[in-house]
Motif scaffolding. Sequence first.
Motif, PDB file in Angstrom:
ATOM      1  N   GLU A  15      17.002  26.944  -0.829  1.00  0.00           N
ATOM      2  CA  GLU A  15      16.448  26.730   0.510  1.00  0.00           C
ATOM      3  C   GLU A  15      17.541  26.355   1.498  1.00  0.00           C
ATOM      4  O   GLU A  15      17.596  26.882   2.627  1.00  0.00           O
ATOM      5  CB  GLU A  15      15.376  25.639   0.478  1.00  0.00           C
ATOM      6  N   LEU A  16      18.441  25.471   1.080  1.00  0.00           N
ATOM      7  CA  LEU A  16      19.548  25.067   1.941  1.00  0.00           C
ATOM      8  C   LEU A  16      20.466  26.251   2.225  1.00  0.00           C
ATOM      9  O   LEU A  16      20.887  26.464   3.375  1.00  0.00           O
ATOM     10  CB  LEU A  16      20.336  23.938   1.288  1.00  0.00           C
ATOM     11  N   ILE A  17      20.777  27.026   1.209  1.00  0.00           N
ATOM     12  CA  ILE A  17      21.650  28.190   1.390  1.00  0.00           C
ATOM     13  C   ILE A  17      20.999  29.213   2.310  1.00  0.00           C
ATOM     14  O   ILE A  17      21.678  29.841   3.139  1.00  0.00           O
ATOM     15  CB  ILE A  17      22.012  28.799   0.023  1.00  0.00           C
ATOM     16  N   SER A  18      19.689  29.382   2.218  1.00  0.00           N
ATOM     17  CA  SER A  18      18.979  30.285   3.119  1.00  0.00           C
ATOM     18  C   SER A  18      19.071  29.808   4.559  1.00  0.00           C
ATOM     19  O   SER A  18      19.205  30.618   5.492  1.00  0.00           O
ATOM     20  CB  SER A  18      17.510  30.405   2.702  1.00  0.00           C
ATOM     21  N   GLN A  19      19.033  28.499   4.763  1.00  0.00           N
ATOM     22  CA  GLN A  19      19.185  27.950   6.111  1.00  0.00           C
ATOM     23  C   GLN A  19      20.583  28.231   6.651  1.00  0.00           C
ATOM     24  O   GLN A  19      20.751  28.558   7.843  1.00  0.00           O
ATOM     25  CB  GLN A  19      18.911  26.446   6.093  1.00  0.00           C
ATOM     26  N   ILE A  20      21.588  28.108   5.797  1.00  0.00           N
ATOM     27  CA  ILE A  20      22.963  28.427   6.197  1.00  0.00           C
ATOM     28  C   ILE A  20      23.073  29.900   6.567  1.00  0.00           C
ATOM     29  O   ILE A  20      23.666  30.258   7.590  1.00  0.00           O
ATOM     30  CB  ILE A  20      23.940  28.069   5.069  1.00  0.00           C
ATOM     31  N   ALA A  21      22.490  30.758   5.748  1.00  0.00           N
ATOM     32  CA  ALA A  21      22.531  32.203   6.015  1.00  0.00           C
ATOM     33  C   ALA A  21      21.861  32.531   7.346  1.00  0.00           C
ATOM     34  O   ALA A  21      22.389  33.323   8.147  1.00  0.00           O
ATOM     35  CB  ALA A  21      21.852  32.959   4.881  1.00  0.00           C
TER      36      ALA A  21
END
Length: 202
Positions: A15-21
């Motif tokens: 979820e955090l990585i998706s927010q970064i993306a």
Amino acid sequence: MTQAQFQQVLAVQQELISQIADSAARLHESVNQHYDHIHPYSVHLGMVADTVRQYGHEVCASAADVVPMMFGAYYHDSMEDARLTYNDVMRTARQFMYDEQALVATEIVYALTNDKGRTRAERAGERYYAGIRQTPYAPLVKLCDRYANSSYSVHHSNEANAHMRNVYLQELPHFIASISVATDDVRYRLPEALLHDLRALL
């Protein structure tokens, strides 16, 4: 780190990585940047990040470094192409990570930012490559960036892509030598499987 351990951290942090993306995609959209003149620039960023996902376990030293590595993949062109400063990148990274992780992430982005120059050789000269060799995980992300660009140039047939495929092929020995570091510190190493796949691709 084993591949299973690396993938487990990616799953936990998805979820955090998706927010970064998403954040990186919006940034490049805001400056109207495209990839191959037709795709949203997030296509390239996603390709680089996917390559880190596939090969990053070979050089990852700890679970705490996984998110900074992924941030580096998504934000690697943010200073060069989207006009962010070092402090801008640091502020953004701190929205997603602890200070120590944000520093690792920001240093990757800084290392991958080309120097000022009139030609390709001037923009990616010895000073540029020295910065990559001195920065944890920067050799990995740079190699993933080159793999993503090479893969695209091989699989998309137009004159510009054919030209870039030949450029990447001609540059390959010098490129690999320029980002290679003789060290026992795994964070500076290049994944052997990725090196093999890049050579086979070109």
